[in-house]
Design a protein around this motif. Structure first.
Motif, mmCIF file in Angstrom:
data_model
loop_
_atom_site.group_PDB
_atom_site.id
_atom_site.type_symbol
_atom_site.label_atom_id
_atom_site.label_comp_id
_atom_site.label_asym_id
_atom_site.label_seq_id
_atom_site.Cartn_x
_atom_site.Cartn_y
_atom_site.Cartn_z
ATOM 1 N N ILE A 1 0.715 -11.456 -11.033
ATOM 2 C CA ILE A 1 1.521 -11.200 -9.830
ATOM 3 C C ILE A 1 0.779 -10.243 -8.891
ATOM 4 C CG2 ILE A 1 3.734 -11.646 -10.960
ATOM 5 C CD1 ILE A 1 2.979 -8.070 -10.125
ATOM 6 N N HIS A 2 1.170 -10.304 -7.641
ATOM 7 C CA HIS A 2 0.732 -9.336 -6.632
ATOM 8 C C HIS A 2 1.972 -8.591 -6.153
ATOM 9 C CE1 HIS A 2 -1.394 -7.637 -3.127
ATOM 10 N NE2 HIS A 2 -0.285 -7.909 -2.455
ATOM 11 N N ARG A 3 1.894 -7.273 -6.156
ATOM 12 C CA ARG A 3 3.036 -6.453 -5.737
ATOM 13 C C ARG A 3 3.023 -6.327 -4.214
ATOM 14 N NH1 ARG A 3 4.116 -0.799 -5.379
ATOM 15 N NH2 ARG A 3 1.897 -0.399 -5.751
ATOM 16 N N VAL A 4 4.060 -6.849 -3.561
ATOM 17 C CA VAL A 4 4.182 -6.783 -2.099
ATOM 18 C C VAL A 4 4.864 -5.474 -1.729
ATOM 19 C CG1 VAL A 4 5.122 -7.893 -0.034
ATOM 20 C CG2 VAL A 4 4.298 -9.290 -1.954
ATOM 21 N N VAL A 5 4.237 -4.721 -0.835
ATOM 22 C CA VAL A 5 4.670 -3.363 -0.510
ATOM 23 C C VAL A 5 5.085 -3.265 0.952
ATOM 24 C CG1 VAL A 5 3.882 -0.957 -0.325
ATOM 25 C CG2 VAL A 5 3.211 -2.351 -2.293
ATOM 26 N N ASN A 6 6.158 -2.518 1.206
ATOM 27 C CA ASN A 6 6.571 -2.209 2.568
ATOM 28 C C ASN A 6 5.637 -1.135 3.110
ATOM 29 O OD1 ASN A 6 7.820 -1.115 4.886
ATOM 30 N ND2 ASN A 6 9.858 -1.662 4.137
ATOM 31 N N PRO A 7 4.839 -1.415 4.150
ATOM 32 C CA PRO A 7 3.861 -0.432 4.626
ATOM 33 C C PRO A 7 4.492 0.789 5.288
ATOM 34 C CG PRO A 7 3.886 -2.345 6.064
ATOM 35 C CD PRO A 7 4.747 -2.684 4.888
ATOM 36 N N ALA A 8 5.766 0.702 5.642
ATOM 37 C CA ALA A 8 6.438 1.853 6.252
ATOM 38 C C ALA A 8 6.921 2.852 5.214
ATOM 39 C CB ALA A 8 7.617 1.384 7.106
ATOM 40 N N THR A 9 7.216 2.371 4.000
ATOM 41 C CA THR A 9 7.812 3.235 2.975
ATOM 42 C C THR A 9 7.012 3.285 1.684
ATOM 43 O OG1 THR A 9 9.139 1.434 2.040
ATOM 44 C CG2 THR A 9 10.102 2.663 3.889
ATOM 45 N N GLU A 10 6.088 2.344 1.516
ATOM 46 C CA GLU A 10 5.305 2.163 0.288
ATOM 47 C C GLU A 10 6.170 1.723 -0.893
ATOM 48 O OE1 GLU A 10 2.045 4.946 -0.516
ATOM 49 O OE2 GLU A 10 2.538 5.980 1.362
ATOM 50 N N GLU A 11 7.367 1.276 -0.624
ATOM 51 C CA GLU A 11 8.238 0.751 -1.674
ATOM 52 C C GLU A 11 7.883 -0.696 -1.981
ATOM 53 O OE1 GLU A 11 12.225 3.383 -0.520
ATOM 54 O OE2 GLU A 11 12.076 1.270 0.049
ATOM 55 N N THR A 12 8.052 -1.088 -3.230
ATOM 56 C CA THR A 12 7.785 -2.467 -3.632
ATOM 57 C C THR A 12 8.896 -3.373 -3.122
ATOM 58 O OG1 THR A 12 6.561 -1.798 -5.604
ATOM 59 C CG2 THR A 12 7.471 -4.027 -5.585
ATOM 60 N N LEU A 13 8.503 -4.428 -2.419
ATOM 61 C CA LEU A 13 9.471 -5.402 -1.912
ATOM 62 C C LEU A 13 9.697 -6.532 -2.912
ATOM 63 C CD1 LEU A 13 8.199 -5.683 1.775
ATOM 64 C CD2 LEU A 13 10.349 -4.637 1.035
ATOM 65 N N GLY A 14 8.649 -6.954 -3.572
ATOM 66 C CA GLY A 14 8.776 -8.070 -4.497
ATOM 67 C C GLY A 14 7.483 -8.312 -5.235
ATOM 68 N N GLU A 15 7.552 -9.229 -6.199
ATOM 69 C CA GLU A 15 6.382 -9.592 -6.988
ATOM 70 C C GLU A 15 6.063 -11.059 -6.731
ATOM 71 O OE1 GLU A 15 7.433 -8.559 -11.001
ATOM 72 O OE2 GLU A 15 6.739 -6.487 -10.749
ATOM 73 N N LEU A 16 4.839 -11.296 -6.263
ATOM 74 C CA LEU A 16 4.413 -12.624 -5.844
ATOM 75 C C LEU A 16 3.607 -13.291 -6.951
ATOM 76 C CD1 LEU A 16 4.000 -14.693 -3.467
ATOM 77 C CD2 LEU A 16 1.865 -13.458 -2.994
ATOM 78 N N PRO A 17 3.977 -14.508 -7.360
ATOM 79 C CA PRO A 17 3.182 -15.203 -8.372
ATOM 80 C C PRO A 17 1.850 -15.653 -7.810
ATOM 81 C CG PRO A 17 4.903 -16.650 -7.527
ATOM 82 C CD PRO A 17 5.151 -15.298 -6.923
#
Length: 476
Positions: free
Chosen positions: A23-39
């Protein structure tokens, strides 16, 4: 508020979730929070996508112009209905202000509607021959397309990569950036919901070099369409050359801006400053190297700095924000390196030149002047929120500097002298030139560069033409 969706790939109409895949961890660049996990795709996924694309091409090459146009127009209508949701998702995963993301949706709507019309204009011709003979020239779809889209325009780039092949009658495997997958999936979903056969378009994600090597090694793929850096573009072009695949390459730039003393200074500044910091400067056609005639140089730099300091930087979902964070942690790092190098060599820092806060990938809008030509930032595309200001004496000096680099994607010039406008249009080596305007794109206008900025074009009739091959039939 739009929720960030669960992530998946689309192969043969099926949603492929992460399950046991990498998976690739998709991150919100404004908060650095994880948005989701991409297969991420494995070899079996890519083989299945290739097999499906081969079947899809056999189906879609037989489609009528009416069928292709109906799908594209239907997708445009659906994206219009879903515009706010798509734009919010794009802002969450890429960082650009919501109004900019919504404009990007509208660009896609316009492009799909234009391509719908182009489906009826894929003309050939009949050659003049003696009685009893007949020679015709026709256009046919090139075949399955491997399309690679970057993260900076997470809606618009997938729209370009999907729209042209579909209009031409091709199938397509799209690999968009892993940083911004949900936006790309929303564009493809609109096409599928509008009636595109499930075999015609696939969306895969993965380790970029793995995916590109696997797809381009397959004889099923007959064309590569790539938008991204010159370095990666050269690498992919070599892979494509091994099988003589056709290529469309939209690569990096280092946009020169020539500003002459006969202009309305305030009007020019009010135009170019917002354009420079659009999408935090992460735009391949961004105006970057400002060359200002020496008589107005000091006033230009002062006015530019004043306007830059007034920009509101923040989360792209907040009201009134004019510039969001950079899209990933690599970009602020790159800005620090380039700007520090320039200042160490004598460049003047007027504002910016530093990160903002300790959360998110924010970098302050920056203005530099008197930058040595040998500094790295004057020779490498900064792809960030920095304006480079230097003066010039003569028109010839400005043209020489504009053409100095091996890039030639977009250039800009500001002058009221009509004779000079014609000279600049002839002498500046670029794929696109804006004279007294920053509007250099449109659904009906080819978009592409020269030299190291690539070859071929997207958008306009040329975008569809790039997905066609020519056949001549002689009958005796």
């Amino acid at each position: 508020m739009t929720a960030y969706p669960e992530l998946y790939m689309i192969i043969n109409g099926e949603r492929i979730y992460k399950e046991s895949r990498r998976i690739h961890r998709v991150v919100n660049p404004a908060t650095e929070e994880t948005l989701g996990e991409l297969p991420l795709a494995d070899a079996a996924d890519l083989d299945r996508a290739l097999e499906t694309a081969e079947k899809g091409f056999k189906i879609w090459r037989k489609s009528t112009p009416q069928e292709r146009a109906t799908v594209l127009q239907g997708a445009a209508h659906l994206m219009l209905e879903r515009a706010d949701d798509i734009a919010r998702v794009a802002t969450m995963e890429e960082g650009k202000p919501f109004p900019e993301a919504r404009i990007e949706v509208m660009m896609n709507v316009g492009l799909f509607n234009f391509y719908a019309g182009e489906c009826y204009r894929l003309y050939g011709r009949t050659l003049v021959r003696p009685q009893g003979m007949r020679s015709t020239v026709t256009k046919e779809p090139v075949g399955p397309v491997a399309a690679f889209a970057p993260w900076n325009f997470p809606i618009g780039n997938p729209g370009r990569k999907l729209g042209a092949p579909i209009a031409a009658g091709c199938s397509v495997i799209m690999k968009s950036a892993e940083e911004t997958p949900a936006s790309a999936l929303a564009v493809l979903q609109a096409l599928l919901d509008a009636g595109l056969p499930k075999e015609v378009a696939q969306a895969v994600f993965g380790v970029p070099d793995e995916v590109s090597r696997h797809l381009l090694a397959s004889p099923i793929i007959r064309k590569l369409s790539f938008t991204g850096s010159t370095v990666v573009g050269k690498h992919l072009a070599k892979l494509a050359a091994d099988d003589m695949k056709r290529t469309t390459m939209e690569l990096g730039g280092h946009g020169p801006v020539l500003v002459f003393k006969d202009i309305d200074l305030d009007k020019v500044l009010d135009t170019v400053v917002p354009q420079k910091f659009r999408n935090a400067g992460q735009v391949c056609v961004s105006p970057t190297r400002f060359m200002i005639q020496e008589e107005i140089y000091d006033d230009f730099v002062a006015g530019y700095t004043q306007r830059t300091k007034a920009l509101k930087v923040g989360n792209g979902l907040d009201d009134g924000v004019q510039m969001g964070p950079m899209a990933n942690p690599r970009r602020p790092d790159a800005m620090e390196k380039l700007i520090s190098d320039a200042v160490s060599q004598g460049a003047k820092l007027h504002t910016g030149g530093e990160r903002i806060g300790n959360q998110g990938f924010y970098y302050a809008p920056t203005v530099l002047s008197d930058i040595p030509q040998a500094s790295e930032i004057m020779n490498t595309e900064p792809f960030g929120p920095v304006a480079l200001c230097n003066s010039f004496k003569s028109e010839d000096d400005a043209i020489t500097e504009a053409n100095r680099l091996p890039y030639g994607l977009a250039a800009y010039a500001w002058t009221q002298d009509s004779a000079r406008q014609k000279r600049l249009a002839h002498d500046i080596e670029t794929g696109m030139l804006g004279v007294n305007t920053v509007m250099i794109g449109g659904a009906d206008s080819p978009f592409g560069g020269v030299k190291w900025s690539g070859h071929g074009a997207e958008d306009g009739p040329e975008g569809v033409e790039a997905c066609l091959v020519t056949k001549v039939v002689h009958e005796g």
